[in-house]
Design a protein around this motif. Structure first.
Motif, PDB file in Angstrom:
ATOM      1  N   MET A  34       0.841  -1.195   0.000  1.00 36.73           N
ATOM      2  CA  MET A  34       0.000   0.000   0.000  1.00 36.73           C
ATOM      3  C   MET A  34       0.882   1.254   0.000  1.00 36.73           C
ATOM      4  SD  MET A  34      -2.973   1.098   2.690  1.00 36.73           S
ATOM      5  CE  MET A  34      -3.842   2.654   2.495  1.00 36.73           C
ATOM      6  N   ILE A  35       0.522   2.215  -0.816  1.00 39.67           N
ATOM      7  CA  ILE A  35       1.300   3.440  -0.933  1.00 39.67           C
ATOM      8  C   ILE A  35       0.916   4.435   0.163  1.00 39.67           C
ATOM      9  CG2 ILE A  35       1.836   5.426  -2.406  1.00 39.67           C
ATOM     10  CD1 ILE A  35       3.002   2.800  -3.397  1.00 39.67           C
ATOM     11  N   HIS A  36       1.918   4.982   0.848  1.00 49.13           N
ATOM     12  CA  HIS A  36       1.664   6.070   1.783  1.00 49.13           C
ATOM     13  C   HIS A  36       2.620   7.219   1.484  1.00 49.13           C
ATOM     14  CE1 HIS A  36       4.925   3.908   3.890  1.00 49.13           C
ATOM     15  NE2 HIS A  36       5.224   5.075   4.444  1.00 49.13           N
ATOM     16  N   LEU A  37       2.207   8.422   1.834  1.00 47.53           N
ATOM     17  CA  LEU A  37       2.940   9.636   1.488  1.00 47.53           C
ATOM     18  C   LEU A  37       3.511  10.299   2.728  1.00 47.53           C
ATOM     19  CD1 LEU A  37       0.407  11.217  -1.055  1.00 47.53           C
ATOM     20  CD2 LEU A  37       2.342   9.717  -1.563  1.00 47.53           C
ATOM     21  N   LYS A  38       4.619  11.000   2.528  1.00 49.83           N
ATOM     22  CA  LYS A  38       5.220  11.796   3.591  1.00 49.83           C
ATOM     23  C   LYS A  38       5.544  13.167   3.030  1.00 49.83           C
ATOM     24  CE  LYS A  38       8.781  11.657   7.180  1.00 49.83           C
ATOM     25  NZ  LYS A  38       9.916  10.878   7.771  1.00 49.83           N
ATOM     26  N   ILE A  39       5.116  14.222   3.725  1.00 46.42           N
ATOM     27  CA  ILE A  39       5.342  15.579   3.238  1.00 46.42           C
ATOM     28  C   ILE A  39       6.349  16.298   4.135  1.00 46.42           C
ATOM     29  CG2 ILE A  39       3.038  15.709   2.209  1.00 46.42           C
ATOM     30  CD1 ILE A  39       2.198  17.487   4.531  1.00 46.42           C
ATOM     31  N   PHE A  40       7.045  17.283   3.524  1.00 49.78           N
ATOM     32  CA  PHE A  40       8.095  18.013   4.230  1.00 49.78           C
ATOM     33  C   PHE A  40       7.922  19.518   4.010  1.00 49.78           C
ATOM     34  CE2 PHE A  40       9.676  13.861   3.185  1.00 49.78           C
ATOM     35  CZ  PHE A  40      10.443  13.459   4.280  1.00 49.78           C
ATOM     36  N   ASN A  41       7.804  20.262   5.113  1.00 46.53           N
ATOM     37  CA  ASN A  41       7.877  21.720   5.032  1.00 46.53           C
ATOM     38  C   ASN A  41       9.326  22.134   5.317  1.00 46.53           C
ATOM     39  OD1 ASN A  41       8.231  21.596   7.839  1.00 46.53           O
ATOM     40  ND2 ASN A  41       6.094  22.107   8.266  1.00 46.53           N
ATOM     41  N   LYS A  42       9.585  23.416   5.543  1.00 50.33           N
ATOM     42  CA  LYS A  42      10.958  23.873   5.743  1.00 50.33           C
ATOM     43  C   LYS A  42      11.669  23.143   6.887  1.00 50.33           C
ATOM     44  CE  LYS A  42      10.899  28.644   3.978  1.00 50.33           C
ATOM     45  NZ  LYS A  42      11.165  30.047   4.336  1.00 50.33           N
ATOM     46  N   LYS A  43      11.030  23.133   8.059  1.00 49.48           N
ATOM     47  CA  LYS A  43      11.643  22.520   9.235  1.00 49.48           C
ATOM     48  C   LYS A  43      11.843  21.023   9.035  1.00 49.48           C
ATOM     49  CE  LYS A  43      10.991  21.840  14.219  1.00 49.48           C
ATOM     50  NZ  LYS A  43      10.104  22.082  15.379  1.00 49.48           N
ATOM     51  N   GLN A  44      10.836  20.356   8.512  1.00 46.90           N
ATOM     52  CA  GLN A  44      10.916  18.915   8.314  1.00 46.90           C
ATOM     53  C   GLN A  44      11.974  18.545   7.270  1.00 46.90           C
ATOM     54  OE1 GLN A  44       6.813  18.672   7.320  1.00 46.90           O
ATOM     55  NE2 GLN A  44       6.147  18.099   9.393  1.00 46.90           N
ATOM     56  N   LEU A  45      12.083  19.364   6.214  1.00 49.77           N
ATOM     57  CA  LEU A  45      13.083  19.098   5.182  1.00 49.77           C
ATOM     58  C   LEU A  45      14.490  19.306   5.739  1.00 49.77           C
ATOM     59  CD1 LEU A  45      13.650  18.339   2.255  1.00 49.77           C
ATOM     60  CD2 LEU A  45      13.422  20.757   1.633  1.00 49.77           C
ATOM     61  N   ALA A  46      14.664  20.340   6.562  1.00 53.71           N
ATOM     62  CA  ALA A  46      15.976  20.589   7.182  1.00 53.71           C
ATOM     63  C   ALA A  46      16.393  19.399   8.054  1.00 53.71           C
ATOM     64  CB  ALA A  46      15.917  21.865   8.016  1.00 53.71           C
ATOM     65  N   GLU A  47      15.460  18.853   8.819  1.00 53.36           N
ATOM     66  CA  GLU A  47      15.758  17.706   9.680  1.00 53.36           C
ATOM     67  C   GLU A  47      16.048  16.464   8.837  1.00 53.36           C
ATOM     68  OE1 GLU A  47      12.257  17.541  12.055  1.00 53.36           O
ATOM     69  OE2 GLU A  47      12.915  19.122  13.453  1.00 53.36           O
ATOM     70  N   PHE A  48      15.297  16.280   7.763  1.00 59.55           N
ATOM     71  CA  PHE A  48      15.453  15.134   6.867  1.00 59.55           C
ATOM     72  C   PHE A  48      16.852  15.120   6.241  1.00 59.55           C
ATOM     73  CE2 PHE A  48      14.410  13.400   2.463  1.00 59.55           C
ATOM     74  CZ  PHE A  48      14.291  12.082   2.861  1.00 59.55           C
ATOM     75  N   VAL A  49      17.320  16.293   5.829  1.00 62.23           N
ATOM     76  CA  VAL A  49      18.626  16.396   5.173  1.00 62.23           C
ATOM     77  C   VAL A  49      19.767  16.334   6.190  1.00 62.23           C
ATOM     78  CG1 VAL A  49      20.116  17.931   3.835  1.00 62.23           C
ATOM     79  CG2 VAL A  49      17.741  17.621   3.156  1.00 62.23           C
ATOM     80  N   SER A  50      19.638  17.078   7.295  1.00 60.22           N
ATOM     81  CA  SER A  50      20.725  17.115   8.287  1.00 60.22           C
ATOM     82  C   SER A  50      20.958  15.748   8.935  1.00 60.22           C
ATOM     83  CB  SER A  50      20.436  18.163   9.360  1.00 60.22           C
ATOM     84  OG  SER A  50      19.275  17.827  10.096  1.00 60.22           O
ATOM     85  N   SER A  51      19.921  14.945   9.019  1.00 57.34           N
ATOM     86  CA  SER A  51      20.049  13.609   9.613  1.00 57.34           C
ATOM     87  C   SER A  51      20.737  12.626   8.672  1.00 57.34           C
ATOM     88  CB  SER A  51      18.666  13.058   9.978  1.00 57.34           C
ATOM     89  OG  SER A  51      17.919  12.763   8.801  1.00 57.34           O
ATOM     90  N   GLY A  52      20.790  12.967   7.389  1.00 56.40           N
ATOM     91  CA  GLY A  52      21.357  12.060   6.405  1.00 56.40           C
ATOM     92  C   GLY A  52      20.390  11.003   5.925  1.00 56.40           C
ATOM     93  N   GLU A  53      19.145  11.044   6.434  1.00 56.90           N
ATOM     94  CA  GLU A  53      18.154  10.029   6.084  1.00 56.90           C
ATOM     95  C   GLU A  53      17.860  10.012   4.587  1.00 56.90           C
ATOM     96  OE1 GLU A  53      13.520   8.798   7.182  1.00 56.90           O
ATOM     97  OE2 GLU A  53      14.467  10.519   8.153  1.00 56.90           O
ATOM     98  N   PHE A  54      17.951  11.172   3.931  1.00 59.93           N
ATOM     99  CA  PHE A  54      17.607  11.260   2.506  1.00 59.93           C
ATOM    100  C   PHE A  54      18.555  10.441   1.626  1.00 59.93           C
ATOM    101  CE2 PHE A  54      20.999  14.227   2.796  1.00 59.93           C
ATOM    102  CZ  PHE A  54      21.478  14.506   1.526  1.00 59.93           C
ATOM    103  N   LYS A  55      19.706  10.018   2.175  1.00 60.96           N
ATOM    104  CA  LYS A  55      20.697   9.279   1.390  1.00 60.96           C
ATOM    105  C   LYS A  55      20.504   7.765   1.463  1.00 60.96           C
ATOM    106  CE  LYS A  55      24.407  12.693   1.943  1.00 60.96           C
ATOM    107  NZ  LYS A  55      25.779  12.930   2.459  1.00 60.96           N
ATOM    108  N   LYS A  56      19.600   7.289   2.292  1.00 62.02           N
ATOM    109  CA  LYS A  56      19.528   5.843   2.554  1.00 62.02           C
ATOM    110  C   LYS A  56      18.718   5.061   1.516  1.00 62.02           C
ATOM    111  CE  LYS A  56      15.448   5.566   5.573  1.00 62.02           C
ATOM    112  NZ  LYS A  56      14.959   5.255   6.939  1.00 62.02           N
ATOM    113  N   TYR A  57      18.077   5.780   0.585  1.00 60.36           N
ATOM    114  CA  TYR A  57      17.209   5.100  -0.384  1.00 60.36           C
ATOM    115  C   TYR A  57      17.974   4.711  -1.646  1.00 60.36           C
ATOM    116  CZ  TYR A  57      13.903   7.335   2.771  1.00 60.36           C
ATOM    117  OH  TYR A  57      13.247   7.751   3.893  1.00 60.36           O
ATOM    118  N   ASP A  58      17.319   3.954  -2.502  1.00 62.92           N
ATOM    119  CA  ASP A  58      17.954   3.505  -3.743  1.00 62.92           C
ATOM    120  C   ASP A  58      18.255   4.666  -4.683  1.00 62.92           C
ATOM    121  OD1 ASP A  58      17.801   0.907  -2.850  1.00 62.92           O
ATOM    122  OD2 ASP A  58      15.915   0.465  -3.905  1.00 62.92           O
ATOM    123  N   PHE A  59      17.520   5.753  -4.529  1.00 66.71           N
ATOM    124  CA  PHE A  59      17.752   6.964  -5.317  1.00 66.71           C
ATOM    125  C   PHE A  59      17.488   8.177  -4.435  1.00 66.71           C
ATOM    126  CE2 PHE A  59      13.497   5.347  -6.019  1.00 66.71           C
ATOM    127  CZ  PHE A  59      12.679   6.447  -5.794  1.00 66.71           C
TER     128      PHE A  59
END
Length: 359
Positions: free
Chosen positions: A1-26
């Motif tokens: 089942m497909i689920h979505l995750k959205i990012f505003n400024k604060k959430q995107l900053a946390e997503f990038v600074s944590s390095g989580e954005f690099k863990k996917y296949d792309f």
């Protein structure tokens, strides 16, 4: 089942600074692009900048939103440009792109705009049945140097074995062009080239109707989506690196040292664009400057939707073009966005409006 995750400024900053954005296949976004989006002066803290689609914990696709606004009679009309959309081949055929689009429509209440889309993306947008074309921009692409070794193999892959021959033709033709340009007359133009907009320029351009003010253009210059470097992010499918990617802020003065023209130039790997141009005089001096700049920087092409400038180039006998082609930039607005805007509203876009000035 497909689920979505959205990012505003604060959430995107946390997503990038944590390095989580690099863990996917792309990669769904690059670090420098995310930081630029977070600093966008036209984006508020709550607006959605990125939407990811997952099947269980596996990233299936994403869509990027680039907030912007129009100021009309003192009222602000916020909207977003869709700047990226991608679905992994593994998840094609599951209507993930439509799901991402629907979420973007929901987040911005239908206030969505599109431009510089690929044919495949345009087909997808038309299938939704919610977009309408607005008035396109008519432009020109001017060619100044021979580039057969890149152009022909890209269009006809079967000719790649002839690349050394095309390189020899390019070298011979461009040597002749360089010699010819060395003898070209250089007009005595009073010009300053800066790395960003200064106070004098800011005051000058404040007198023009524009969708971007000086601080917003400086944000573009100081927060590029494309960095200079030879190696691209292999797992990111959109622009991230180029060997040359530079902005130039140009100031042209008349004989009395009065500022008459300001412009932002974007040079990327030999290809030139003019995202913003402000002038209260005839563009003759700017056209002369542009010709000199093209010769000195060995520019391959210039793409311009600046109508008045293109007319000036057409009548110039000294502009160093070898060939020119007609170009058209199309725009699509969501039907709800059109309904929310004043009737017969003309966005009066410059070449850099949208995300065009970022790439």
């Amino acid at each position: 089942m497909i689920h979505l995750k959205i990012f505003n400024k604060k959430q995107l900053a946390e997503f990038v600074s944590s390095g989580e954005f690099k863990k996917y296949d792309f990669l769904p976004i690059t670090e420098h692009r995310a930081k630029s989006q977070i600093r966008n002066p036209k984006a508020n803290d709550e607006q959605t900048l990125l939407i990811l689609a997952f099947e269980e914990e596996k990233l299936a696709g994403y869509i990027g939103c680039f907030p912007d606004n129009f100021k009309i009679n003192g009222r602000i009309y916020g909207y977003a440009w869709l700047s990226t959309i991608f679905v992994s081949n593994e998840f094609r055929g599951r209507k993930i792109a439509q799901t991402l689009l629907n979420k973007a429509f929901e987040e911005y209440h239908g206030n969505i705009a599109l431009t510089e889309f690929t044919k495949e993306a345009e087909s997808l947008y038309n299938k939704t049945g919610v977009f309408e074309y607005i008035q396109p921009k008519k432009g020109k692409r001017y060619y100044f140097r021979s580039d057969l070794s890149n152009i022909i193999p890209a269009k006809k892959p079967g000719t790649k074995f002839l690349k050394p021959f095309f390189q020899f033709i390019d070298f011979t033709a461009n040597t002749f062009i360089s010699i010819k340009n060395n003898f070209a007359g250089k007009a005595g133009i009073h010009v300053h080239i800066l790395h960003k907009i200064d106070a004098e320029s800011a005051e000058f351009i404040s007198g023009f109707k524009s969708n971007r003010i000086s601080d917003e253009i400086n944000w573009i210059i100081e927060n590029p989506w494309v960095l200079e470097g030879k190696k691209a992010d292999e797992n990111y499918l959109f622009s991230s690196f180029s060997e040359i990617f530079r902005y130039y802020w140009v100031k042209i003065y008349d004989e009395n040292k009065t500022l008459i023209t300001c412009s932002l130039l974007l040079l990327r790997d030999g290809h030139l664009k003019i995202p913003y141009l402000f002038s209260d005089r005839d563009l003759g001096k700017f056209t002369d400057f542009l010709g000199n700049f093209i010769r000195e920087k060995k520019i391959k092409t210039l793409t311009s939707y600046q109508t008045e400038l293109n007319e000036k180039i057409r009548s110039s006998k000294s502009f160093p073009k070898l060939h020119e082609r007609d170009f058209e930039r199309r725009y699509m607005f969501h039907q709800e966005f059109i309904r929310h805007l004043p009737k017969n509203f003309n966005p009066d876009f410059q070449d850099g409006d949208g995300d065009c000035s970022m790439t």
